[in-house]
Scaffold this motif. Structure first.
Motif, PDB file in Angstrom:
ATOM      1  N   THR A 154       0.828  -1.208   0.000  1.00 19.78           N
ATOM      2  CA  THR A 154       0.000   0.000   0.000  1.00 19.78           C
ATOM      3  C   THR A 154       0.858   1.251   0.000  1.00 19.78           C
ATOM      4  O   THR A 154       0.590   2.219  -0.739  1.00 19.78           O
ATOM      5  N   GLU A 155       1.912   1.204   0.814  1.00 17.02           N
ATOM      6  CA  GLU A 155       2.818   2.363   0.849  1.00 17.02           C
ATOM      7  C   GLU A 155       3.495   2.550  -0.497  1.00 17.02           C
ATOM      8  O   GLU A 155       3.695   3.683  -0.949  1.00 17.02           O
ATOM      9  N   TYR A 156       3.838   1.433  -1.152  1.00 18.25           N
ATOM     10  CA  TYR A 156       4.464   1.545  -2.481  1.00 18.25           C
ATOM     11  C   TYR A 156       3.492   2.184  -3.472  1.00 18.25           C
ATOM     12  O   TYR A 156       3.864   3.096  -4.227  1.00 18.25           O
ATOM     13  N   HIS A 157       2.265   1.738  -3.483  1.00 21.93           N
ATOM     14  CA  HIS A 157       1.292   2.250  -4.445  1.00 21.93           C
ATOM     15  C   HIS A 157       0.929   3.701  -4.165  1.00 21.93           C
ATOM     16  O   HIS A 157       0.512   4.418  -5.077  1.00 21.93           O
ATOM     17  N   GLU A 158       1.055   4.122  -2.931  1.00 20.36           N
ATOM     18  CA  GLU A 158       0.837   5.537  -2.658  1.00 20.36           C
ATOM     19  C   GLU A 158       1.939   6.380  -3.300  1.00 20.36           C
ATOM     20  O   GLU A 158       1.706   7.506  -3.729  1.00 20.36           O
ATOM     21  N   ARG A 159       3.150   5.795  -3.325  1.00 19.09           N
ATOM     22  CA  ARG A 159       4.271   6.534  -3.930  1.00 19.09           C
ATOM     23  C   ARG A 159       4.284   6.377  -5.451  1.00 19.09           C
ATOM     24  O   ARG A 159       4.526   7.334  -6.189  1.00 19.09           O
ATOM     25  N   TYR A 160       4.030   5.164  -5.913  1.00 16.27           N
ATOM     26  CA  TYR A 160       4.013   4.889  -7.362  1.00 16.27           C
ATOM     27  C   TYR A 160       2.684   4.205  -7.694  1.00 16.27           C
ATOM     28  O   TYR A 160       2.584   2.970  -7.743  1.00 16.27           O
ATOM     29  N   PRO A 161       1.607   4.996  -7.888  1.00 17.47           N
ATOM     30  CA  PRO A 161       0.289   4.378  -8.135  1.00 17.47           C
ATOM     31  C   PRO A 161       0.233   3.683  -9.489  1.00 17.47           C
ATOM     32  O   PRO A 161       0.795   4.147 -10.472  1.00 17.47           O
ATOM     33  N   ASN A 162      -0.455   2.515  -9.498  1.00 19.82           N
ATOM     34  CA  ASN A 162      -0.705   1.801 -10.754  1.00 19.82           C
ATOM     35  C   ASN A 162      -2.021   2.297 -11.345  1.00 19.82           C
ATOM     36  O   ASN A 162      -2.927   2.724 -10.648  1.00 19.82           O
ATOM     37  N   ALA A 163      -2.099   2.243 -12.679  1.00 21.39           N
ATOM     38  CA  ALA A 163      -3.310   2.709 -13.359  1.00 21.39           C
ATOM     39  C   ALA A 163      -3.663   1.746 -14.472  1.00 21.39           C
ATOM     40  O   ALA A 163      -2.780   1.238 -15.172  1.00 21.39           O
ATOM     41  N   LEU A 164      -4.961   1.477 -14.611  1.00 23.05           N
ATOM     42  CA  LEU A 164      -5.484   0.691 -15.733  1.00 23.05           C
ATOM     43  C   LEU A 164      -6.377   1.617 -16.540  1.00 23.05           C
ATOM     44  O   LEU A 164      -7.398   2.103 -16.049  1.00 23.05           O
ATOM     45  N   VAL A 165      -6.003   1.875 -17.776  1.00 20.96           N
ATOM     46  CA  VAL A 165      -6.752   2.815 -18.624  1.00 20.96           C
ATOM     47  C   VAL A 165      -7.084   2.133 -19.939  1.00 20.96           C
ATOM     48  O   VAL A 165      -6.432   1.161 -20.342  1.00 20.96           O
ATOM     49  N   TYR A 166      -8.117   2.686 -20.584  1.00 25.12           N
ATOM     50  CA  TYR A 166      -8.528   2.194 -21.900  1.00 25.12           C
ATOM     51  C   TYR A 166      -8.400   3.328 -22.893  1.00 25.12           C
ATOM     52  O   TYR A 166      -8.469   4.509 -22.527  1.00 25.12           O
ATOM     53  N   GLY A 167      -8.191   2.941 -24.102  1.00 25.46           N
ATOM     54  CA  GLY A 167      -8.068   3.967 -25.120  1.00 25.46           C
ATOM     55  C   GLY A 167      -8.294   3.405 -26.505  1.00 25.46           C
ATOM     56  O   GLY A 167      -8.441   2.187 -26.714  1.00 25.46           O
ATOM     57  N   THR A 168      -8.298   4.318 -27.438  1.00 23.53           N
ATOM     58  CA  THR A 168      -8.506   3.940 -28.847  1.00 23.53           C
ATOM     59  C   THR A 168      -7.210   4.186 -29.607  1.00 23.53           C
ATOM     60  O   THR A 168      -6.616   5.273 -29.517  1.00 23.53           O
ATOM     61  N   LEU A 169      -6.777   3.152 -30.337  1.00 24.58           N
ATOM     62  CA  LEU A 169      -5.557   3.258 -31.131  1.00 24.58           C
ATOM     63  C   LEU A 169      -5.836   4.145 -32.344  1.00 24.58           C
ATOM     64  O   LEU A 169      -6.688   3.833 -33.161  1.00 24.58           O
ATOM     65  N   THR A 170      -5.130   5.288 -32.397  1.00 22.95           N
ATOM     66  CA  THR A 170      -5.389   6.224 -33.487  1.00 22.95           C
ATOM     67  C   THR A 170      -4.364   6.131 -34.615  1.00 22.95           C
ATOM     68  O   THR A 170      -4.703   6.381 -35.784  1.00 22.95           O
ATOM     69  N   GLN A 171      -3.138   5.786 -34.272  1.00 23.96           N
ATOM     70  CA  GLN A 171      -2.106   5.731 -35.319  1.00 23.96           C
ATOM     71  C   GLN A 171      -0.942   4.851 -34.859  1.00 23.96           C
ATOM     72  O   GLN A 171      -0.588   4.841 -33.689  1.00 23.96           O
ATOM     73  N   VAL A 172      -0.369   4.112 -35.808  1.00 21.98           N
ATOM     74  CA  VAL A 172       0.807   3.270 -35.556  1.00 21.98           C
ATOM     75  C   VAL A 172       1.858   3.601 -36.609  1.00 21.98           C
ATOM     76  O   VAL A 172       1.568   3.594 -37.811  1.00 21.98           O
ATOM     77  N   ARG A 173       3.079   3.902 -36.157  1.00 22.48           N
ATOM     78  CA  ARG A 173       4.188   4.164 -37.074  1.00 22.48           C
ATOM     79  C   ARG A 173       5.263   3.104 -36.847  1.00 22.48           C
ATOM     80  O   ARG A 173       5.689   2.884 -35.706  1.00 22.48           O
ATOM     81  N   THR A 174       5.686   2.484 -37.914  1.00 21.32           N
ATOM     82  CA  THR A 174       6.720   1.442 -37.847  1.00 21.32           C
ATOM     83  C   THR A 174       7.853   1.789 -38.794  1.00 21.32           C
ATOM     84  O   THR A 174       7.634   2.409 -39.841  1.00 21.32           O
ATOM     85  N   PRO A 175       9.088   1.396 -38.440  1.00 19.69           N
ATOM     86  CA  PRO A 175      10.235   1.736 -39.292  1.00 19.69           C
ATOM     87  C   PRO A 175      10.215   0.941 -40.599  1.00 19.69           C
ATOM     88  O   PRO A 175       9.664  -0.151 -40.665  1.00 19.69           O
ATOM     89  N   GLU A 176      10.820   1.510 -41.595  1.00 19.50           N
ATOM     90  CA  GLU A 176      10.869   0.872 -42.898  1.00 19.50           C
ATOM     91  C   GLU A 176      12.317   0.791 -43.382  1.00 19.50           C
ATOM     92  O   GLU A 176      13.141   1.674 -43.109  1.00 19.50           O
ATOM     93  N   GLY A 177      12.573  -0.264 -44.127  1.00 18.04           N
ATOM     94  CA  GLY A 177      13.892  -0.398 -44.758  1.00 18.04           C
ATOM     95  C   GLY A 177      15.012  -0.534 -43.736  1.00 18.04           C
ATOM     96  O   GLY A 177      14.904  -1.248 -42.734  1.00 18.04           O
ATOM     97  N   ALA A 178      16.099   0.198 -44.000  1.00 13.53           N
ATOM     98  CA  ALA A 178      17.293   0.097 -43.148  1.00 13.53           C
ATOM     99  C   ALA A 178      17.042   0.633 -41.752  1.00 13.53           C
ATOM    100  O   ALA A 178      17.714   0.232 -40.795  1.00 13.53           O
ATOM    101  N   ASN A 179      16.081   1.547 -41.604  1.00  5.92           N
ATOM    102  CA  ASN A 179      15.826   2.121 -40.280  1.00  5.92           C
ATOM    103  C   ASN A 179      15.334   1.078 -39.284  1.00  5.92           C
ATOM    104  O   ASN A 179      15.425   1.263 -38.074  1.00  5.92           O
ATOM    105  N   GLU A 180      14.805  -0.055 -39.807  1.00  7.34           N
ATOM    106  CA  GLU A 180      14.323  -1.097 -38.909  1.00  7.34           C
ATOM    107  C   GLU A 180      15.467  -1.705 -38.089  1.00  7.34           C
ATOM    108  O   GLU A 180      15.265  -2.152 -36.956  1.00  7.34           O
ATOM    109  N   SER A 181      16.681  -1.709 -38.663  1.00  9.13           N
ATOM    110  CA  SER A 181      17.823  -2.317 -37.958  1.00  9.13           C
ATOM    111  C   SER A 181      18.186  -1.534 -36.700  1.00  9.13           C
ATOM    112  O   SER A 181      18.906  -2.036 -35.842  1.00  9.13           O
TER     113      SER A 181
END
Length: 608
Positions: free
Chosen positions: A195-222
């Motif tokens: 309890t003391e830990y969570h007062e200092r570092y509270p955990n959170a469960l949230v929901y959301g909608t995925l609006t955009q995903v960016r992934t590397p392409e080509g050599a940048n993936e390395s």
């Protein structure tokens, strides 16, 4: 002797080579690794210092940042990246997802906000392939609803797990930040209760909608395939978020993975807005281990090469060192038998050559000294002959006056009333005076030659001495109608004035005695830079060249007859010689064009 020298040289060579091998082994196993690590750390620190002052920290986008990181790795063989104040990659906008959060009681401050989540923190870039849909299907559906579980630090959400719904967060097909989760398990026991830990570092469960995903392409993936480096970045982020990073401007830590040691460097900087950022670098120390392993295998070849070197060195020492030593031994044995004709050939410029040359020089010096010793013995013989001549000369000089006195006494005894009685008494008185003068001169000369007489020095004007002597001998000069020419300088000299006056009297008396009537006598004092030279020259007479050195001997007179009636005691110049030598004064005599020149030189008085 030959075998002894060769054997000793062989042992010395073997011991030296063994010591060299042992030193190399110790250096490779102990010192080399430490030296390599020290130089590696120093080089990377220098490179980080240079990088911290370059503009590439502000690349602006992921592509430029990746190009800068590659160039740094190629130059220093070290991975590097720039982290923001939260410990995330500063430029990772090509591998992230944006989520618009819904209203949540756990994180009301974040409700309705759109957040960007760096995907490298929760998945590997390879998971995006079609062959691995377990995790990538969460991301391929923009507009889909997802659940995020994370920790709130300074009102900012740091995701720990991401799934399609809350129940999916504990299943295998979820996205997870393993380093942040492990750090949480490490930090919780530090508190008295969860309890003391969570007062200092509270955990959170949230929901959301995925609006955009960016992934590397080509050599940048390395850029995101270096999982070892990215895991260390995420571990550093966890340390930073939970306050376990020391915060020093420059830290170096050790890390080991699969028995391969690494060095991790963190350099704290400040960006243009005043926020903290970090240069994070990691380098491998595996090359030094590989090099040390190869060197251990190479020792076998070193041993074989060393044995061959020992054989060659022993042969070299035998031919190049033992042989000259034997020659030296032979030469020194011959020198011990007073045979100095042996010469050692000198063919090298090293120590052996120098020693051979020195022995040859020693042989020559000993030969010269022995020759000189023989000459000294011969000189002693001549000196003994001179002593005998001296005694004979004294006997001869005293015999004449004694004979005269004896004759006068007989005549007075036989004819006491003779009219020439006064004449005989006068003759005896004259002979007694001459004998007294002779004895006085002999005693004075013996005093100077004894080596115990100390000459008392003082400063005086040389011109005053010369003028006084000239005045004293003026009647003698006038009696022979001689012309006296003088030229004096009023200079002070350091000497014994009485003895110098005695020298001047003797020189000038000789000049008067041997100068024909009507000729000239010159007395000069010439001032030099540090000395004063006195010259006394008479005209009209010469000294034979073969007698020039003898004039300084005892009882020497210029006439062949050596008759006392034409000169003094014959000790005047010998006394002058001793006086001038006790002064350390240069002196001499020489024939001039029409006369004889006597000279001596005295030191001038130094001005205060």
């Amino acid at each position: 002797m030959r075998k002894s020298i060769v054997f000793k040289l062989f042992l010395l060579t073997t011991g030296l080579c063994t010591f060299v091998i042992a030193s190399i082994f110790a250096g490779q196993t102990l010192f080399f690794k430490m030296f390599y690590v020290y130089k590696k750390v120093d080089n990377v620190r220098t490179a980080l210092q240079a990088a911290s002052q370059e503009d590439w920290r502000n690349a602006g986008d992921a592509r430029t940042a990746f190009r800068n990181e590659q160039q740094f790795y190629q130059k220093y063989n070290t991975w590097i990246t720039v982290l923001n104040s939260e410990g995330s990659l500063k430029y990772a906008d090509d591998f992230e997802m944006e989520v618009r959060l819904e209203n949540s009681a756990d994180a009301s401050a974040l409700s309705g906000r759109t957040i960007a989540i760096p995907l490298y923190t929760v998945m590997n870039v390879e998971d995006l392939s079609a062959d691995n849909p377990l995790r990538s299907d969460i991301l391929v559906k923009p507009g889909g609803r997802i659940a995020i579980e994370g920790v709130l630090i300074d009102k900012q959400l740091f995701p720990q797990r991401i799934g399609r719904n809350a129940s999916n967060l504990r299943e295998e097909n979820r996205l997870e930040n393993g380093q942040l989760n492990r750090k949480e398990y490490e930090v919780v026991p530090r508190f008295k209760s969860p309890t003391e830990y969570h007062e200092r570092y509270p955990n959170a469960l949230v929901y959301g909608t995925l609006t955009q995903v960016r992934t590397p392409e080509g050599a940048n993936e390395s850029r995101y395939t270096n999982h070892l480096f990215l895991e260390r970045v995420k571990a550093f982020q966890a340390e930073l978020l939970y306050g376990d990073f020391s915060g020093k401007a420059d830290t170096v830590s050790d890390y080991e993975e699969n028995n391969v040691p690494y060095k991790i460097f963190v350099k704290r900087l400040t960006d243009r807005t005043g926020n903290a950022e970090y240069l994070f670098a990691m380098t491998s120390l595996q090359p030094v281990n590989e090099a040390a392993g190869v060197m251990i295998q190479y020792y076998g070849y070193i041993v074989l090469g060393t044995l061959l070197l020992v054989l060659l060195a022993s042969f070299y020492y035998t031919r190049r060192i033992a042989r000259p030593l034997l020659r030296m031994n032979d030469a020194t044995q011959r020198m011990a038998n007073l045979d100095f004709s042996a010469r050692i050939p000198v063919s090298t410029d090293d120590e052996i050559g120098n020693l051979s040359r020195n022995i040859n020089e020693l042989s020559s010096l000993l030969h010269d000294h022995i020759v000189r010793l023989e000459q000294d013995i011969e000189r002693e013989k001549r000196l003994e002959q001179t002593r005998k001549e001296f005694i004979a000369g004294v006997s001869h000089e005293l015999k004449t006056p004694l004979s005269v006195i004896e004759s006068c006494l007989y005549i007075i005894k036989d004819k006491p009333d003779s009219q020439k009685r006064e004449h005989y008494f006068s003759a005896m008185e004259d002979e007694v005076k001459k004998m007294n003068l002779l004895i006085a001169d002999m005693l004075e000369l013996a005093k100077y030659e004894s080596g115990t007489y100390k000459m008392e020095m003082s400063s005086f004007r040389i011109d005053a001495i010369l003028e006084r002597v000239c005045a004293k001998l003026a009647p003698d000069i006038a009696g022979k109608r001689l012309r006296l020419h003088t030229r004096f300088v009023p200079a002070y000299v350091v000497a014994n004035p009485l003895r110098i006056e005695q020298v001047v009297v003797n020189f000038l008396t000789n000049a008067i005695r041997y100068t024909p009537e009507g000729e000239s006598v010159f007395v000069k004092a010439v001032e030099e830079r540090e000395t004063v030279k006195v010259y006394i020259e008479n005209k009209g007479a010469h000294i034979p060249d073969d007698q020039m050195e003898k004039i300084w001997d005892r009882f020497y007179r210029g006439e062949r007859s050596r008759h006392r009636s034409t000169g003094g005691t014959g000790l005047g110049l010998a006394i002058c010689k001793q006086i001038l030598e006790l002064h350390g004064a240069p002196y001499g005599a020489m024939n001039t064009e029409d006369g004889v020149l006597f000279f001596f030189e005295l030191n001038r008085k130094k001005e205060a």
